[in-house]
Design a protein around this motif. Structure first.
Motif, PDB file in Angstrom:
ATOM      1  N   GLY A  77     -39.167  -1.206  51.486  1.00 15.09           N
ATOM      2  CA  GLY A  77     -39.914  -0.509  52.525  1.00 15.09           C
ATOM      3  C   GLY A  77     -39.332   0.856  52.833  1.00 15.09           C
ATOM      4  N   LEU A  78     -38.002   0.977  52.794  1.00 20.73           N
ATOM      5  CA  LEU A  78     -37.361   2.275  53.008  1.00 20.73           C
ATOM      6  C   LEU A  78     -37.774   3.274  51.934  1.00 20.73           C
ATOM      7  CD1 LEU A  78     -33.702   1.160  53.893  1.00 20.73           C
ATOM      8  CD2 LEU A  78     -35.367   2.179  55.458  1.00 20.73           C
ATOM      9  N   LEU A  79     -37.832   2.800  50.693  1.00 18.97           N
ATOM     10  CA  LEU A  79     -38.175   3.692  49.588  1.00 18.97           C
ATOM     11  C   LEU A  79     -39.653   4.063  49.576  1.00 18.97           C
ATOM     12  CD1 LEU A  79     -36.276   2.269  46.474  1.00 18.97           C
ATOM     13  CD2 LEU A  79     -35.901   4.475  47.574  1.00 18.97           C
ATOM     14  N   SER A  80     -40.514   3.089  49.850  1.00 17.47           N
ATOM     15  CA  SER A  80     -41.946   3.310  49.675  1.00 17.47           C
ATOM     16  C   SER A  80     -42.532   4.279  50.692  1.00 17.47           C
ATOM     17  CB  SER A  80     -42.697   1.971  49.743  1.00 17.47           C
ATOM     18  OG  SER A  80     -42.496   1.346  50.987  1.00 17.47           O
ATOM     19  N   GLY A  81     -41.779   4.583  51.768  1.00 15.50           N
ATOM     20  CA  GLY A  81     -42.261   5.591  52.698  1.00 15.50           C
ATOM     21  C   GLY A  81     -42.314   6.968  52.083  1.00 15.50           C
ATOM     22  N   ARG A  82     -41.475   7.235  51.082  1.00 14.31           N
ATOM     23  CA  ARG A  82     -41.422   8.555  50.439  1.00 14.31           C
ATOM     24  C   ARG A  82     -41.841   8.506  48.978  1.00 14.31           C
ATOM     25  NH1 ARG A  82     -35.677  11.134  50.603  1.00 14.31           N
ATOM     26  NH2 ARG A  82     -36.266  11.414  52.803  1.00 14.31           N
ATOM     27  N   HIS A  83     -41.496   7.429  48.294  1.00 17.90           N
ATOM     28  CA  HIS A  83     -41.682   7.360  46.852  1.00 17.90           C
ATOM     29  C   HIS A  83     -42.742   6.319  46.476  1.00 17.90           C
ATOM     30  CE1 HIS A  83     -38.070   9.781  46.571  1.00 17.90           C
ATOM     31  NE2 HIS A  83     -37.391   8.866  47.260  1.00 17.90           N
ATOM     32  N   LEU A  84     -43.190   6.433  45.237  1.00 19.04           N
ATOM     33  CA  LEU A  84     -44.027   5.393  44.646  1.00 19.04           C
ATOM     34  C   LEU A  84     -43.097   4.413  43.947  1.00 19.04           C
ATOM     35  CD1 LEU A  84     -46.913   4.438  44.035  1.00 19.04           C
ATOM     36  CD2 LEU A  84     -46.815   5.792  41.937  1.00 19.04           C
ATOM     37  N   VAL A  85     -43.195   3.133  44.291  1.00 20.16           N
ATOM     38  CA  VAL A  85     -42.228   2.136  43.822  1.00 20.16           C
ATOM     39  C   VAL A  85     -42.902   1.114  42.919  1.00 20.16           C
ATOM     40  CG1 VAL A  85     -40.590   0.334  44.513  1.00 20.16           C
ATOM     41  CG2 VAL A  85     -40.842   2.399  45.913  1.00 20.16           C
ATOM     42  N   ILE A  86     -42.266   0.847  41.780  1.00 24.68           N
ATOM     43  CA  ILE A  86     -42.612  -0.309  40.949  1.00 24.68           C
ATOM     44  C   ILE A  86     -41.465  -1.303  41.068  1.00 24.68           C
ATOM     45  CG2 ILE A  86     -43.123  -1.176  38.645  1.00 24.68           C
ATOM     46  CD1 ILE A  86     -44.145   1.535  37.873  1.00 24.68           C
ATOM     47  N   PHE A  87     -41.781  -2.507  41.482  1.00 28.75           N
ATOM     48  CA  PHE A  87     -40.778  -3.557  41.653  1.00 28.75           C
ATOM     49  C   PHE A  87     -40.902  -4.517  40.478  1.00 28.75           C
ATOM     50  CE2 PHE A  87     -39.215  -7.624  43.113  1.00 28.75           C
ATOM     51  CZ  PHE A  87     -38.100  -7.313  43.871  1.00 28.75           C
ATOM     52  N   VAL A  88     -39.833  -4.625  39.684  1.00 26.25           N
ATOM     53  CA  VAL A  88     -39.863  -5.455  38.478  1.00 26.25           C
ATOM     54  C   VAL A  88     -38.936  -6.659  38.659  1.00 26.25           C
ATOM     55  CG1 VAL A  88     -39.572  -5.519  35.979  1.00 26.25           C
ATOM     56  CG2 VAL A  88     -40.255  -3.383  37.095  1.00 26.25           C
ATOM     57  N   ALA A  89     -39.509  -7.852  38.561  1.00 27.68           N
ATOM     58  CA  ALA A  89     -38.727  -9.090  38.629  1.00 27.68           C
ATOM     59  C   ALA A  89     -38.957  -9.875  37.342  1.00 27.68           C
ATOM     60  CB  ALA A  89     -39.139  -9.923  39.836  1.00 27.68           C
ATOM     61  N   ILE A  90     -37.876 -10.328  36.732  1.00 25.63           N
ATOM     62  CA  ILE A  90     -37.960 -11.105  35.495  1.00 25.63           C
ATOM     63  C   ILE A  90     -38.065 -12.583  35.859  1.00 25.63           C
ATOM     64  CG2 ILE A  90     -36.910 -11.594  33.267  1.00 25.63           C
ATOM     65  CD1 ILE A  90     -37.597  -8.664  33.651  1.00 25.63           C
ATOM     66  N   ARG A  91     -39.206 -13.166  35.583  1.00 27.75           N
ATOM     67  CA  ARG A  91     -39.440 -14.565  35.935  1.00 27.75           C
ATOM     68  C   ARG A  91     -38.750 -15.496  34.947  1.00 27.75           C
ATOM     69  NH1 ARG A  91     -44.687 -14.271  36.186  1.00 27.75           N
ATOM     70  NH2 ARG A  91     -45.397 -15.647  34.519  1.00 27.75           N
ATOM     71  N   ASP A  92     -38.235 -16.605  35.451  1.00 27.42           N
ATOM     72  CA  ASP A  92     -37.558 -17.589  34.606  1.00 27.42           C
ATOM     73  C   ASP A  92     -38.605 -18.503  33.975  1.00 27.42           C
ATOM     74  OD1 ASP A  92     -35.975 -19.423  33.377  1.00 27.42           O
ATOM     75  OD2 ASP A  92     -34.800 -19.959  35.140  1.00 27.42           O
ATOM     76  N   PRO A  93     -38.758 -18.498  32.648  1.00 25.70           N
ATOM     77  CA  PRO A  93     -39.753 -19.369  32.004  1.00 25.70           C
ATOM     78  C   PRO A  93     -39.510 -20.852  32.277  1.00 25.70           C
ATOM     79  CG  PRO A  93     -38.933 -17.721  30.463  1.00 25.70           C
ATOM     80  CD  PRO A  93     -38.052 -17.651  31.666  1.00 25.70           C
ATOM     81  N   GLU A  94     -38.250 -21.222  32.521  1.00 27.02           N
ATOM     82  CA  GLU A  94     -37.951 -22.620  32.794  1.00 27.02           C
ATOM     83  C   GLU A  94     -38.614 -23.073  34.087  1.00 27.02           C
ATOM     84  OE1 GLU A  94     -36.305 -26.428  32.273  1.00 27.02           O
ATOM     85  OE2 GLU A  94     -36.670 -24.746  30.915  1.00 27.02           O
ATOM     86  N   LEU A  95     -38.684 -22.181  35.056  1.00 28.71           N
ATOM     87  CA  LEU A  95     -39.346 -22.501  36.318  1.00 28.71           C
ATOM     88  C   LEU A  95     -40.829 -22.761  36.085  1.00 28.71           C
ATOM     89  CD1 LEU A  95     -38.394 -22.669  39.292  1.00 28.71           C
ATOM     90  CD2 LEU A  95     -39.253 -20.348  39.579  1.00 28.71           C
ATOM     91  N   ASP A  96     -41.443 -21.943  35.260  1.00 26.95           N
ATOM     92  CA  ASP A  96     -42.856 -22.150  34.927  1.00 26.95           C
ATOM     93  C   ASP A  96     -43.052 -23.472  34.198  1.00 26.95           C
ATOM     94  OD1 ASP A  96     -43.497 -19.735  36.068  1.00 26.95           O
ATOM     95  OD2 ASP A  96     -43.453 -18.635  34.175  1.00 26.95           O
ATOM     96  N   ARG A  97     -42.120 -23.783  33.309  1.00 29.63           N
ATOM     97  CA  ARG A  97     -42.249 -25.032  32.542  1.00 29.63           C
ATOM     98  C   ARG A  97     -42.212 -26.239  33.467  1.00 29.63           C
ATOM     99  NH1 ARG A  97     -39.651 -29.155  30.948  1.00 29.63           N
ATOM    100  NH2 ARG A  97     -37.742 -28.488  32.013  1.00 29.63           N
ATOM    101  N   ILE A  98     -41.314 -26.224  34.444  1.00 28.04           N
ATOM    102  CA  ILE A  98     -41.212 -27.347  35.373  1.00 28.04           C
ATOM    103  C   ILE A  98     -42.497 -27.504  36.181  1.00 28.04           C
ATOM    104  CG2 ILE A  98     -39.991 -28.212  37.409  1.00 28.04           C
ATOM    105  CD1 ILE A  98     -37.469 -26.855  36.315  1.00 28.04           C
ATOM    106  N   VAL A  99     -43.036 -26.389  36.641  1.00 30.57           N
ATOM    107  CA  VAL A  99     -44.246 -26.428  37.465  1.00 30.57           C
ATOM    108  C   VAL A  99     -45.446 -26.918  36.657  1.00 30.57           C
ATOM    109  CG1 VAL A  99     -45.893 -24.982  38.730  1.00 30.57           C
ATOM    110  CG2 VAL A  99     -43.445 -24.664  39.052  1.00 30.57           C
ATOM    111  N   GLU A 100     -45.504 -26.558  35.389  1.00 30.98           N
ATOM    112  CA  GLU A 100     -46.669 -26.880  34.569  1.00 30.98           C
ATOM    113  C   GLU A 100     -46.581 -28.238  33.889  1.00 30.98           C
ATOM    114  OE1 GLU A 100     -46.677 -23.614  31.913  1.00 30.98           O
ATOM    115  OE2 GLU A 100     -47.227 -22.131  33.461  1.00 30.98           O
TER     116      GLU A 100
END
Length: 231
Positions: free
Chosen positions: A147-170
């Motif tokens: 939120g501090l950054l997005s007041g001035r800049h355009l922000v891309i937030f990149v999170a690497i999802r754990d495939p193991e978490l998806d496997r458990i859910v599916e």
């Protein structure tokens, strides 16, 4: 046909077309979290390695496209910072810097790190933040910092999802232990979705991606932002 300037053509009595060029010299800053969460593996590699691969590909695309590229790292304390510079030399400099990056065992101080980055970048920039979170407390700090950054800049937030978490859910549970793991994993996925929705409302573009998708998705998002003249 769509590029023809009909009004000028009518005045000059000859067909004239418009030449459209993508705007250049935007500032692109790649901010990498090197704290202990980024050392966790996803698809056989630490998250920081996936982040570095995606960051380098985006830096190359930005350099070729005429934008200025800078970088920043942070964990418990702010790390190295390089102001945006033009050309492929900026990419070569970032490649040398990223080769020496390493994750640490300390928790990341998002507020200190990203507020420091904001202070060092007075000009509106495209800031790409590579990080992750695991609980509500760390997620709250991430949201506050973005939120501090997005007041001035355009922000891309990149999170690497754990495939193991998806496997458990599916995967349908076959035992009580599997059922317990499914409940826990589903709660984590739900909590992450809520955090990403909050980040989107702050104006950030959120990429919650599988490890193998990170590079292509990020470069594609960067090119779309340039095409739409959002920076």
């Amino acid at each position: 046909v769509r590029a023809i300037d009909w009004k000028r053509s009518a005045r000059r009595r000859t067909l004239l077309s418009k030449e459209l060029r993508a705007e250049r010299n935007h500032h692109v800053i790649l901010a990498l979290d090197t704290g202990h969460l980024m050392r966790e593996e996803a698809a056989g590699l630490p998250r920081i390695d996936h982040a570095i691969n995606a960051a380098l590909a985006t830096a190359w695309a930005a350099a070729v496209g005429g934008d200025l590229v800078g970088y920043f790292s942070y964990d418990a304390r702010p790390g190295a910072f390089a102001a945006p510079t033009p050309g492929r030399l900026a990419f070569a400099r970032m490649r040398r810097w990223s080769a020496g990056l390493d994750y640490v065992s300390r928790a990341t101080n998002h507020v200190l790190g990203l507020s420091t980055l904001k202070a060092r970048t007075p000009k509106r920039s495209l800031v790409i933040v590579f990080t992750d979170f695991v609980d509500a407390a760390s997620a709250e700090l991430v949201v506050e910092s973005v939120g501090l950054l997005s007041g001035r800049h355009l922000v891309i937030f990149v999170a690497i999802r754990d495939p193991e978490l998806d496997r458990i859910v599916e995967t349908p549970p076959a035992s009580l232990d599997d059922a317990a793991a499914l409940v826990a994993a589903s709660q984590l996925v739900h909590d992450r979705r809520l955090v990403f929705e909050r980040l989107s409302r702050l104006g950030a573009t959120v990429l919650d991606v599988r490890p193998g998708e990170a590079t292509a998705r990020l470069v594609s998002t960067y090119l779309e932002i340039k095409a739409r003249k959002m920076i």
